[in-house]
Structures are given as structure tokens and as C-alpha cells.
Design a protein around this motif. Structure first.
Motif, PDB file in Angstrom:
ATOM      1  N   THR A 109     -37.702  67.178 -33.364  1.00  0.00           N
ATOM      2  CA  THR A 109     -36.578  66.732 -32.554  1.00  0.00           C
ATOM      3  C   THR A 109     -35.523  67.819 -32.509  1.00  0.00           C
ATOM      4  O   THR A 109     -35.658  68.868 -33.159  1.00  0.00           O
ATOM      5  CB  THR A 109     -35.974  65.421 -33.113  1.00  0.00           C
ATOM      6  N   SER A 110     -34.484  67.589 -31.751  1.00  0.00           N
ATOM      7  CA  SER A 110     -33.367  68.524 -31.657  1.00  0.00           C
ATOM      8  C   SER A 110     -32.070  67.746 -31.802  1.00  0.00           C
ATOM      9  O   SER A 110     -31.949  66.623 -31.308  1.00  0.00           O
ATOM     10  CB  SER A 110     -33.384  69.261 -30.313  1.00  0.00           C
ATOM     11  N   VAL A 114     -29.094  67.538 -24.419  1.00  0.00           N
ATOM     12  CA  VAL A 114     -29.782  67.993 -23.213  1.00  0.00           C
ATOM     13  C   VAL A 114     -28.719  68.293 -22.163  1.00  0.00           C
ATOM     14  O   VAL A 114     -27.900  67.432 -21.831  1.00  0.00           O
ATOM     15  CB  VAL A 114     -30.763  66.926 -22.685  1.00  0.00           C
ATOM     16  N   GLN A 141     -32.774  71.999 -23.145  1.00  0.00           N
ATOM     17  CA  GLN A 141     -32.364  71.657 -24.503  1.00  0.00           C
ATOM     18  C   GLN A 141     -32.883  72.705 -25.477  1.00  0.00           C
ATOM     19  O   GLN A 141     -34.003  73.207 -25.325  1.00  0.00           O
ATOM     20  CB  GLN A 141     -32.898  70.272 -24.885  1.00  0.00           C
ATOM     21  N   PHE A 143     -34.352  73.756 -28.998  1.00  0.00           N
ATOM     22  CA  PHE A 143     -35.116  73.255 -30.142  1.00  0.00           C
ATOM     23  C   PHE A 143     -35.309  74.386 -31.141  1.00  0.00           C
ATOM     24  O   PHE A 143     -35.161  75.568 -30.802  1.00  0.00           O
ATOM     25  CB  PHE A 143     -36.502  72.760 -29.703  1.00  0.00           C
ATOM     26  N   LEU A 153     -42.208  65.613 -28.745  1.00  0.00           N
ATOM     27  CA  LEU A 153     -40.785  65.870 -28.926  1.00  0.00           C
ATOM     28  C   LEU A 153     -40.026  64.544 -28.871  1.00  0.00           C
ATOM     29  O   LEU A 153     -40.195  63.769 -27.928  1.00  0.00           O
ATOM     30  CB  LEU A 153     -40.253  66.803 -27.833  1.00  0.00           C
ATOM     31  N   VAL A 155     -36.720  63.073 -28.090  1.00  0.00           N
ATOM     32  CA  VAL A 155     -35.596  63.581 -27.300  1.00  0.00           C
ATOM     33  C   VAL A 155     -34.523  62.503 -27.160  1.00  0.00           C
ATOM     34  O   VAL A 155     -34.813  61.367 -26.766  1.00  0.00           O
ATOM     35  CB  VAL A 155     -36.063  64.038 -25.902  1.00  0.00           C
ATOM     36  N   LEU A 157     -31.110  61.608 -25.146  1.00  0.00           N
ATOM     37  CA  LEU A 157     -30.470  61.966 -23.883  1.00  0.00           C
ATOM     38  C   LEU A 157     -29.061  61.391 -23.817  1.00  0.00           C
ATOM     39  O   LEU A 157     -28.862  60.185 -23.969  1.00  0.00           O
ATOM     40  CB  LEU A 157     -31.297  61.452 -22.706  1.00  0.00           C
ATOM     41  N   ALA A 192     -36.272  74.208 -24.176  1.00  0.00           N
ATOM     42  CA  ALA A 192     -37.151  73.268 -23.484  1.00  0.00           C
ATOM     43  C   ALA A 192     -36.570  73.015 -22.102  1.00  0.00           C
ATOM     44  O   ALA A 192     -35.428  72.559 -21.970  1.00  0.00           O
ATOM     45  CB  ALA A 192     -37.257  71.961 -24.264  1.00  0.00           C
ATOM     46  N   PHE A 194     -36.821  70.849 -18.893  1.00  0.00           N
ATOM     47  CA  PHE A 194     -37.336  69.617 -18.301  1.00  0.00           C
ATOM     48  C   PHE A 194     -37.085  69.699 -16.798  1.00  0.00           C
ATOM     49  O   PHE A 194     -35.981  69.429 -16.321  1.00  0.00           O
ATOM     50  CB  PHE A 194     -36.623  68.399 -18.894  1.00  0.00           C
TER      51      PHE A 194
END
Length: 409
Positions: A109-110, A114, A141, A143, A153, A155, A157, A192, A194
Motif C-alpha cells: 500500500t501507499s 492519489v 500515486q 509507492f 495494491l 489503494v 482514494l 503508479a 492510473f
């Protein structure tokens, strides 16, 4: 998609973690999903992925262990169905957990938000659309580089105008529209991207509910296991830094200097304090209604708050002892015991990776002052007030203040 396959740093790291990546039933993968039911099993959770290469891998940041423990805690607490405080999407928790556990998937995870894809549009929504089949994410994002080797992942938001995450998804790293961009040095992490990444509803754990996400992140039964692994990892990292400081002080002949002895003595005190707090959380461990044994929350929260600050101080002391030794030793790539020690000092306290690591350990969960304030707000202060009231009541009557047995919660 990963764009790091030609990166030499990536290939070097791959060789470190290859045994785990090629074996879905590797002990570390199985341990990541362990829900402890005895104190012995709880203590087995101490090491986690951090033990890869004795803490010298991209998994040393602790985020993969944290993600697994969060998901395991959520499953243990709400596997039989989410309470009313959680949105209906949380019913997917148990299914997602079982699927990941059965396949031995590596999750990370981070703790970074995002952000919109276009920096010129800071108010753009990161959830670009919602359909009957799921949601679409558009954003970027940061990581840790362990994401390059992860299967999924986790995530969080946070949309424009929000001060906390409101949506949580568990996303396959191979999803269409998701690209992991690496950099020449893996210490910089990965980005990352998206780009209209579709997430089906069965992979949405919470959707647009700040209260639901807050429940996931603050419920003790869901959070304690993750915090326990985080603190245990920081204890291991702190031991390495302090041990290096001792070795360098002796190497430079500074270990006889009073001010250096004072610094090293304080580091020992902080190391043993962190160790004692972790041990106290184990002593006070209790079995919850779901059958899972979890550490005591108060000493664990104190350890989590102290760990990052202790790590920062240890790095500061190591840098003070090092002085100009790095600048005065250009041949750090040569072999020999002395060069090996200096290489370790440079790696821990004098490199880009060292700076990023220190910031990560101190600020991963936000400003330490805010963490301290949160600790105060959640601390069982009624005990202290009770002792105060007992003191004055006893003083007024001439009696002895009763001693209350110490317990950890």
C-alpha cells in the motif's frame, strides 16, 4: 504494466526476492496472512517481509507487511459481515482476503495520496466515473519500490475537497490502465499511473464514505496487528543504526570521549525503551471475540509514536560521529573491513536513500505533533484522574493512597 525490466537496480533487487516471488507457498507469504491465536503466533509476526536480506531489500519500508496486516485485521473483524457503520461494499472483505490468501499474493500500500493526472488540474476528481460495473480511477500515486514485485495494491482514494480518504480498493498490479514507473535508483520509489483504470465493484472495499474508511483505520481489532509489525520492524532498523554507531565510534577512537559516550548511552536507553514497550504490548495481549490475539493498545501506541523519533535521533548521532569521515574516504568501493563499515555508514546516514528512509520513519503517519495529540485524545486518562482524586481524598482523611494494579489495554 512495469517499465523497469531493463533497470539494473530492478534486476539486482529481483535476485534478492526471487525465491519468494517464485514460490506462492513461501513461508513469508504464508506468514503474511497469519491471524495469531496464541502469543507464540503473535511473536512470529514480528519479522515479516523485513527479514528479506536482513532488512536490505525494497520490502524494508514495512508497507507490504502493513497492508497484509490491515487486510487480515479487517477480515478477522468483519469476515462475518460488516457492521452498520461500514458501507455495503465492505462485504467483499472476506472474499478478497481468502482469494489473496489462497494464492499467496503479495500486497502493498501507499500512505501518499492519489493526485490528479494533470498537475495543472489539482481539483480534478481521481474517481472519473461510476458505472453499474465499478469505478474508474484517473490519477498518480507514489509507492515504495516493493510495488514492482507486488501482486495487488491496496489503494486509498481521497477526492478533491476531502481531508481524508473516502474510498478503498484492492487492485491487481496487472490491471489495464495501471503503469508502475520506476527510476534509476529504486530508493526513489515508483509512480503508479492510473490512466482510466477500471475497478469492478467486487474489488471496492469502501466507496465514498469517510466514516467507513476511518472505521477501517481506527478500529483497534483491525489496526493493532499492523501497528505491531510496524513497531517490530522499527526496532530491528534501530538496532542496526545504533550498532553501526558503536562500531564507528570505536573505529575512530571516539568511544572514550564523554560526550560520545553520553550520546550512545541515550541511544541505548531509547532502544531498550522501545523494546520494553513492544514487550509490554505482548504481555498485555488479549484474545478478542473473533478468537484473534492482539497486543495491548496503549504501550503499542506509545511505541509507534516513539519509534520514528528514536530512529531520527539515532541517525543524527551516527552522522555526528561520522563527521568528515565519508568525505575523507573516497575509495568506498574497495574491499576490506574498514571500507565495509564506511559503506554502511554512508548507506544509513549519508545517502539519498538514508534521507528518504529517515523521512519515511518519522512522517509516514503524519506530523509527530499530530500523532502525539491523537495519542492524548485516545489515552485512558480516567486512570490518571482517578489517581489524582484518590490522592486528595486520602490526604483529606489521613489515609494511605491505595495502589492500583497496572494493566495494559
Amino acid at each position: 504494466m512495469i517499465n523497469a525490466l531493463s533497470n539494473e537496480a530492478y534486476r539486482t533487487e529481483w535476485r534478492k526476492v526471487e525465491p519468494i516471488l517464485n514460490d506462492p507457498k513461501h513461508p513469508l507469504r504464508r506468514q503474511a496472512y497469519l491471524l495469531p491465536r496464541t502469543l507464540e503466533e503473535l511473536r512470529r509476526k514480528r519479522s515479516g517481509f523485513y527479514e528479506i536480506e536482513e532488512g536490505d531489500s525494497v520490502f524494508a519500508n514495512g508497507l507490504a507487511d502493513y497492508a497484509h496486516s490491515l487486510l487480515a485485521g479487517w477480515h478477522a473483524q468483519w469476515g462475518g459481515g460488516p457492521p452498520a457503520a461500514l458501507p455495503e461494499q465492505a462485504e467483499h472483505l472476506s472474499k478478497l482476503y481468502r482469494e489473496s490468501e489462497n494464492s499467496g499474493k503479495i500486497i502493498t500500500t501507499s500512505l501518499h495520496p492519489v493526485k490528479p493526472l494533470d498537475p495543472k488540474e489539482p481539483d480534478a476528481s481521481v474517481i472519473s466515473s461510476e458505472t453499474g460495473g465499478g469505478i474508474t480511477i484517473r490519477g498518480r500515486q507514489t509507492f515504495g519500490s516493493e510495488a514492482l514485485f507486488a501482486d495487488e495494491l491496496l489503494v486509498f482514494l481521497q477526492e478533491s475537497g476531502e481531508d481524508a480518504p473516502s474510498t478503498v480498493v484492492l487492485l491487481p498490479a496487472s490491471s489495464d490502465g495501471l503503469t508502475l514507473q520506476s527510476y534509476p535508483s529504486l530508493t526513489a520509489g515508483v509512480t503508479a499511473w492510473f490512466e482510466s483504470t477500471f475497478v469492478p465493484w467486487e474489488r471496492v472495499i469502501v466507496f465514498r464514505s469517510k466514516e467507513g474508511v476511518a472505521r477501517l483505520l481506527t478500529d483497534p481489532s483491525a489496526q493493532l496487528l499492523a501497528d505491531y509489525q510496524w513497531v517490530a520492524r522499527q526496532l530491528e532498523a534501530l538496532e542496526l543504526v545504533i550498532g553501526t554507531a558503536f562500531a564507528l565510534a570505536e573505529h575512530k577512537g571516539l568511544h572514550t570521549e564523554l560526550h560520545i559516550q553520553g550520546d550512545l548511552g541515550e541511544l541505548i536507553q531509547e532502544l531498550e525503551t522501545l523494546r520494553a514497550l513492544l514487550h509490554a504490548s505482548e504481555i498485555g495481549a488479549a484474545t478478542w471475540d473473533n478468537g484473534i490475539i492482539l497486543p495491548a493498545s496503549v504501550p503499542l501506541a506509545a511505541a509507534k509514536k516513539a519509534g520514528g523519533l528514536y530512529y531520527k535521533r539515532a541517525i543524527d548521532v551516527l552522522q555526528r560521529i561520522a563527521g568528515s569521515v565519508i568525505a575523507d574516504s573516497p575509495a568506498l568501493s574497495s574491499s576490506g573491513e574498514r571500507e565495509t563499515l564506511l559503506q554502511l555508514v554512508l548507506k544509513l546516514a549519508g545517502s539519498e536513500a538514508a534521507f528518504r528512509r529517515k523521512q519515511h520513519e518519522v512522517y509516514a503517519f503524519g506530523d509527530p505533533i499530530r500523532q502525539a495529540a491523537a495519542f492524548y485524545l485516545h489515552y485512558p486518562t480516567h486512570r490518571l484522574r482517578k489517581r489524582y482524586e484518590q490522592f486528595w481524598a486520602a490526604a483529606s482523611s489521613g489515609q494511605t493512597v491505595p495502589q492500583e494494579e497496572q494493566t495494559f489495554v
